[in-house]
Design a protein around this motif. Structure first.
Motif, PDB file in Angstrom:
ATOM      1  N   HIS A  58      44.357  49.148  45.203  1.00 44.00           N
ATOM      2  CA  HIS A  58      43.376  48.768  46.212  1.00 44.00           C
ATOM      3  C   HIS A  58      43.373  49.792  47.331  1.00 44.00           C
ATOM      4  CE1 HIS A  58      41.876  46.672  49.843  1.00 44.00           C
ATOM      5  NE2 HIS A  58      41.043  46.122  48.977  1.00 44.00           N
ATOM      6  N   HIS A  59      42.180  50.212  47.725  1.00 39.34           N
ATOM      7  CA  HIS A  59      42.021  51.165  48.822  1.00 39.34           C
ATOM      8  C   HIS A  59      41.175  50.525  49.912  1.00 39.34           C
ATOM      9  CE1 HIS A  59      43.827  54.499  46.620  1.00 39.34           C
ATOM     10  NE2 HIS A  59      43.103  54.141  45.574  1.00 39.34           N
ATOM     11  N   ALA A  60      41.755  50.417  51.098  1.00 41.64           N
ATOM     12  CA  ALA A  60      41.049  49.815  52.231  1.00 41.64           C
ATOM     13  C   ALA A  60      40.203  50.861  52.947  1.00 41.64           C
ATOM     14  CB  ALA A  60      42.052  49.208  53.204  1.00 41.64           C
ATOM     15  N   ASP A  74      39.595  43.850  57.287  1.00 35.44           N
ATOM     16  CA  ASP A  74      41.016  43.655  57.013  1.00 35.44           C
ATOM     17  C   ASP A  74      41.292  42.338  56.285  1.00 35.44           C
ATOM     18  OD1 ASP A  74      40.925  41.706  59.010  1.00 35.44           O
ATOM     19  OD2 ASP A  74      42.138  42.824  60.439  1.00 35.44           O
ATOM     20  N   HIS A  75      40.234  41.600  55.974  1.00 29.70           N
ATOM     21  CA  HIS A  75      40.398  40.403  55.152  1.00 29.70           C
ATOM     22  C   HIS A  75      40.640  40.751  53.686  1.00 29.70           C
ATOM     23  CE1 HIS A  75      38.194  37.510  58.124  1.00 29.70           C
ATOM     24  NE2 HIS A  75      39.158  38.212  58.691  1.00 29.70           N
ATOM     25  N   GLY A  76      40.343  41.965  53.312  1.00 29.91           N
ATOM     26  CA  GLY A  76      40.649  42.392  51.953  1.00 29.91           C
ATOM     27  C   GLY A  76      39.676  41.859  50.919  1.00 29.91           C
ATOM     28  N   ASN A  77      40.159  41.728  49.690  1.00 29.10           N
ATOM     29  CA  ASN A  77      39.267  41.509  48.554  1.00 29.10           C
ATOM     30  C   ASN A  77      39.793  40.473  47.572  1.00 29.10           C
ATOM     31  OD1 ASN A  77      38.966  44.598  49.409  1.00 29.10           O
ATOM     32  ND2 ASN A  77      37.008  43.827  48.680  1.00 29.10           N
ATOM     33  N   GLY A  78      38.885  40.028  46.715  1.00 27.19           N
ATOM     34  CA  GLY A  78      39.184  38.971  45.769  1.00 27.19           C
ATOM     35  C   GLY A  78      39.681  39.468  44.429  1.00 27.19           C
ATOM     36  N   LEU A  79      40.001  38.497  43.586  1.00 23.51           N
ATOM     37  CA  LEU A  79      40.524  38.723  42.236  1.00 23.51           C
ATOM     38  C   LEU A  79      40.039  37.573  41.373  1.00 23.51           C
ATOM     39  CD1 LEU A  79      42.522  39.725  40.010  1.00 23.51           C
ATOM     40  CD2 LEU A  79      44.322  38.505  41.254  1.00 23.51           C
ATOM     41  N   ALA A  80      39.365  37.870  40.268  1.00 27.06           N
ATOM     42  CA  ALA A  80      38.818  36.837  39.394  1.00 27.06           C
ATOM     43  C   ALA A  80      39.302  37.054  37.971  1.00 27.06           C
ATOM     44  CB  ALA A  80      37.291  36.843  39.439  1.00 27.06           C
ATOM     45  N   ALA A  81      39.380  35.961  37.205  1.00 22.51           N
ATOM     46  CA  ALA A  81      39.911  36.010  35.843  1.00 22.51           C
ATOM     47  C   ALA A  81      38.994  35.261  34.890  1.00 22.51           C
ATOM     48  CB  ALA A  81      41.317  35.404  35.804  1.00 22.51           C
ATOM     49  N   ALA A  82      38.842  35.808  33.689  1.00 17.34           N
ATOM     50  CA  ALA A  82      38.064  35.163  32.629  1.00 17.34           C
ATOM     51  C   ALA A  82      38.287  35.943  31.336  1.00 17.34           C
ATOM     52  CB  ALA A  82      36.571  35.132  32.969  1.00 17.34           C
ATOM     53  N   ASP A  83      38.014  35.316  30.222  1.00 22.44           N
ATOM     54  CA  ASP A  83      38.034  35.997  28.927  1.00 22.44           C
ATOM     55  C   ASP A  83      36.671  36.642  28.737  1.00 22.44           C
ATOM     56  OD1 ASP A  83      38.165  36.846  26.316  1.00 22.44           O
ATOM     57  OD2 ASP A  83      38.315  34.840  25.442  1.00 22.44           O
ATOM     58  N   SER A 484      50.966  43.221  52.346  1.00 22.52           N
ATOM     59  CA  SER A 484      50.179  42.052  52.728  1.00 22.52           C
ATOM     60  C   SER A 484      49.263  41.661  51.582  1.00 22.52           C
ATOM     61  CB  SER A 484      49.355  42.371  53.976  1.00 22.52           C
ATOM     62  OG  SER A 484      48.576  41.275  54.362  1.00 22.52           O
ATOM     63  N   SER A 485      49.423  40.451  51.087  1.00 24.76           N
ATOM     64  CA  SER A 485      48.626  39.972  49.956  1.00 24.76           C
ATOM     65  C   SER A 485      47.341  39.325  50.457  1.00 24.76           C
ATOM     66  CB  SER A 485      49.417  38.958  49.137  1.00 24.76           C
ATOM     67  OG  SER A 485      50.640  39.506  48.688  1.00 24.76           O
ATOM     68  N   ARG A 486      46.300  39.353  49.624  1.00 24.37           N
ATOM     69  CA  ARG A 486      45.032  38.742  49.983  1.00 24.37           C
ATOM     70  C   ARG A 486      44.574  37.685  48.975  1.00 24.37           C
ATOM     71  NH1 ARG A 486      46.419  40.397  54.034  1.00 24.37           N
ATOM     72  NH2 ARG A 486      45.297  41.610  55.596  1.00 24.37           N
ATOM     73  N   LEU A 506      46.442  44.229  49.879  1.00 21.85           N
ATOM     74  CA  LEU A 506      45.646  45.026  50.791  1.00 21.85           C
ATOM     75  C   LEU A 506      46.188  46.452  50.799  1.00 21.85           C
ATOM     76  CD1 LEU A 506      43.361  45.073  52.923  1.00 21.85           C
ATOM     77  CD2 LEU A 506      45.114  44.628  54.652  1.00 21.85           C
ATOM     78  N   ASN A 507      45.376  47.392  50.318  1.00 17.90           N
ATOM     79  CA  ASN A 507      45.732  48.814  50.314  1.00 17.90           C
ATOM     80  C   ASN A 507      47.038  49.100  49.571  1.00 17.90           C
ATOM     81  OD1 ASN A 507      44.619  51.352  51.280  1.00 17.90           O
ATOM     82  ND2 ASN A 507      46.522  51.582  52.411  1.00 17.90           N
ATOM     83  N   ASP A 508      47.211  48.451  48.430  1.00 15.49           N
ATOM     84  CA  ASP A 508      48.404  48.654  47.611  1.00 15.49           C
ATOM     85  C   ASP A 508      48.072  48.164  46.204  1.00 15.49           C
ATOM     86  OD1 ASP A 508      51.274  49.567  48.063  1.00 15.49           O
ATOM     87  OD2 ASP A 508      51.621  47.727  46.944  1.00 15.49           O
ATOM     88  N   GLY A 509      49.003  48.330  45.285  1.00 18.05           N
ATOM     89  CA  GLY A 509      48.808  47.821  43.936  1.00 18.05           C
ATOM     90  C   GLY A 509      49.092  46.342  43.854  1.00 18.05           C
ATOM     91  N   PRO A 510      48.624  45.659  42.805  1.00 18.74           N
ATOM     92  CA  PRO A 510      48.827  44.220  42.671  1.00 18.74           C
ATOM     93  C   PRO A 510      50.256  43.860  42.310  1.00 18.74           C
ATOM     94  CG  PRO A 510      47.785  45.072  40.702  1.00 18.74           C
ATOM     95  CD  PRO A 510      47.861  46.225  41.668  1.00 18.74           C
ATOM     96  N   MET A 511      50.561  42.587  42.404  1.00 25.67           N
ATOM     97  CA  MET A 511      51.789  42.048  41.846  1.00 25.67           C
ATOM     98  C   MET A 511      51.440  41.205  40.619  1.00 25.67           C
ATOM     99  SD  MET A 511      54.260  40.934  45.043  1.00 25.67           S
ATOM    100  CE  MET A 511      53.075  39.831  45.829  1.00 25.67           C
TER     101      MET A 511
END
Length: 611
Positions: A58-60, A74-83, A484-486, A506-511
């Motif tokens: 993620h790049h802010a 600075d609220h950052g971004n979402g993450l969605a899941a589906a097949d 910081s997670s979003r 936020l501005n880092d890779g996911p966990m």
């Protein structure tokens, strides 16, 4: 510390970081308290992002990094899941601000492969906000809707194999605004998914920075004091044929507020989905569905006090009484005062004046937990059940220990230029209270102890020498800031029967927080995948009840998981010690009732609505 205050405040850079300094003691306290816990906690999460193969970063925007401004970026971004490709495994879509968003194909066994370019959903030329999956044309595959900041929102049609086509213009969804959360739901129960798009309000100027983002206004967080900056949420009616019509005005859905996200549930039990709209700066709004013909604002009667700075929302049955309770997180109220870790479980001591709040003394300054009393009545019990935390964003809800009671994971923290804040994991103690367990279960500290990430570089011998971080230093330095997670989503990453957690930072890779629950003890569970026929194909709005060993577990299919986003996932039921399921009941949005018997536990049950 920086404050989202009525007037600009001094930015302080605490050294040492009091949030980090408190971690060891907080961990000890949770470990000591664990001796008296009845709720099962003998399992842990491990961040396996490296093993997953996910390299998304993620790049802010610049307003979040080197030239920080207190603005909604600075609220950052979402993450969605589906097949997305129909192979039976859940894929992940990470939304980015600068650069490509990322679609990652689930290859099985906890491994993922980058399919962004092949799928055509990168959107590298736009400042993304969030994403929602939904089958808008009932053809059996999951389409994708993405919101942006003044770049135009996008609807992608899925060809069934995970390749997408931009159909935004033909669909009539070309809104250009400061859009935020988007929610698919069928407000008129006609079997087609409608769409609600939340718009925050104008928080940017017309000048662009080097990253292509519109620069934030200096007084962005006083935007609610400027009526001319307001942007209404947009409700789109699905006309069929992948075409939508904006109907907010004619449906009576015209709330004033800075709407970041929303949730839906049949609150009054009449069979129609009602709406709860979050307001980042002021009163939330509850709209009762008038049998698909319109919406009526019933906030004062049902939710007379709401959080002032709402961020996350989830309807779920906390106490297994068959009624949907409501959890709302409030981040903005936490910004009026600098506090230490010792106050993070307490409500905010609001320091902003009444003329800034403009709430008519109707606000809760912190998270809200509304227990459903039935008959359209709710009781706010957040402090009683331990639902408060600090700097919360969205929450994901699921039965993490498979004991039959839904738990909550709340992404939290602010990042630069603030101190470290912990993510919160709340275990449900049999519907009586939540138990803090982020240290017990290995969620904190993040990254096996890595609490900070590189934020930007400064040339302390050159143009940046006046920066506060350069005091007493020369040469080039890298400014580190707390992780910081979003956003987050709960799903079974490995296919071993327990729930894992994936985040968008936020501005880092996911966990990729993988649970070892199923290897620690024998668990029983059931996943229910719904296929609507008269109802919408995803079954959004359906209520599922699982009967097992004399207990009844109730879930409403809404797709909500984490901050802003909406996913298409099977409903996960932990069954406790029950090794068999007696029956499953489904109340479909069409009004049809269905009962399925001879159900095998520890498996995924696919239920198709009878025609």
């Amino acid at each position: 510390m920086a404050f989202l205050a009525p007037a600009p405040a001094e930015v302080k850079h605490p050294d040492p970081d009091v949030g980090v300094a408190s971690l060891a003691e907080r961990s000890r306290a949770q470990q000591e308290a664990a001796a008296g816990l009845a709720v099962f906690h003998g399992f842990r999460f491990e961040d396996r992002v490296r093993e997953s193969g996910i390299t998304f970063q993620h790049h802010a925007v610049d307003d979040v990094r080197k030239h920080y401004r207190p603005v909604h970026y600075d609220h950052g971004n979402g993450l969605a899941a589906a097949d997305v490709d129909g192979d039976g495994r859940t894929d992940l879509y990470f939304v980015n601000q600068v650069g490509k968003s990322g679609l990652w194909r689930n290859a099985g066994g906890g491994a993922f492969r980058d399919m962004t370019d092949a799928a055509g959903v990168g959107l590298a030329d736009r400042i993304g906000v969030t994403a929602s999956f939904g089958d808008v044309d009932n053809d059996g595959d999951q389409d994708l809707f993405v919101t942006t900041v003044r770049g135009g929102n996008v609807l992608f049609e899925n060809d069934g194999h995970g390749r997408f086509k931009d159909v935004t213009r033909d669909a009539g969804l070309e809104l250009v605004a400061h859009s935020s959360g988007s929610v698919f739901f069928d407000y008129d129960n006609d079997g087609l998914l409608d769409l609600l798009v939340c718009n925050v309000g104008r928080y940017t100027s017309d000048d662009k920075g080097p990253d292509g983002a519109y620069r934030g206004l200096e007084d962005a967080f006083s935007g609610h004091l400027h009526p001319g900056r307001f942007e209404y949420p947009a409700l789109y009616h699905n006309l069929g044929g992948r075409r939508f019509k904006e109907v907010s005005g004619e449906m009576g859905l015209r709330p004033r507020g800075w709407c970041g996200d929303a949730g839906f549930a049949d609150v009054n039990g009449d069979g129609w989905p009602d709406l709860y709209l979050l307001n980042m700066q002021g009163d939330d709004h509850y709209f009762e569905n008038l049998r698909g013909k319109g919406f009526a604002d019933r906030t004062a009667e049902v939710f007379p006090k709401t959080p002032w700075g709402s961020m996350g929302i989830k309807f779920f049955d906390f106490d297994n009484d068959g009624l949907m309770d409501l959890f709302v997180t409030d981040m903005h109220s936490d910004m009026s005062e600098e506090i230490g870790p010792e106050r993070e479980k307490l409500k905010s001591r609001m320091r902003w004046p009444a003329d800034y709040l403009q709430d008519g003394s109707r606000s809760i300054f912190g998270n809200a937990f509304y227990r459903n009393l039935g008959g359209g009545r709710f009781e706010e019990i957040s402090d009683r059940v331990g639902a408060e935390n600090y700097w919360p964003w969205g929450l994901s809800v699921g039965d993490l220990n498979a004991d039959g009671w839904d738990d909550a994971f709340i992404t939290s923290g602010m990042g630069f230029p603030f101190r470290y804040g912990v993510n919160t994991l709340l275990l449900n103690d049999r519907g009586r209270t939540f138990v803090d367990a982020e240290f017990l279960l290995g969620v904190e500290p993040r990254r096996q102890g890595r609490t900070h990430t590189a934020w930007f570089d400064l040339d302390c011998a050159g143009p940046d020498q006046s920066a506060p971080q350069c005091a007493g230093r020369t040469g080039t330095i890298t400014v580190m800031t707390p992780l910081s997670s979003r956003a987050s989503v709960m799903l079974d990453v490995e296919g071993d029967g327990d729930l894992d957690i994936v985040t968008n930072e936020l501005n880092d890779g996911p966990m990729v927080l993988v649970s070892d629950l199923s290897s620690r003890k024998r668990i029983h569970w059931l996943q229910v995948a719904l296929v609507g026929t008269a109802s919408n194909r995803n079954g959004l709005g359906a209520v599922v009840r699982v009967h097992a060993a004399g207990r009844v577990y109730t879930k409403s299919c809404d797709g909500k998981s984490g901050y802003l986003s909406q996913s298409v996932l099977p409903l996960y039921f932990g069954l406790g010690d029950a090794a068999r399921v007696d029956r499953v009941e489904v109340a479909w949005p069409s009004g049809r009732k269905q009962v399925v018997t001879q159900v095998r536990a520890d498996a995924t049950l696919r239920i198709t609505e009878p025609r």
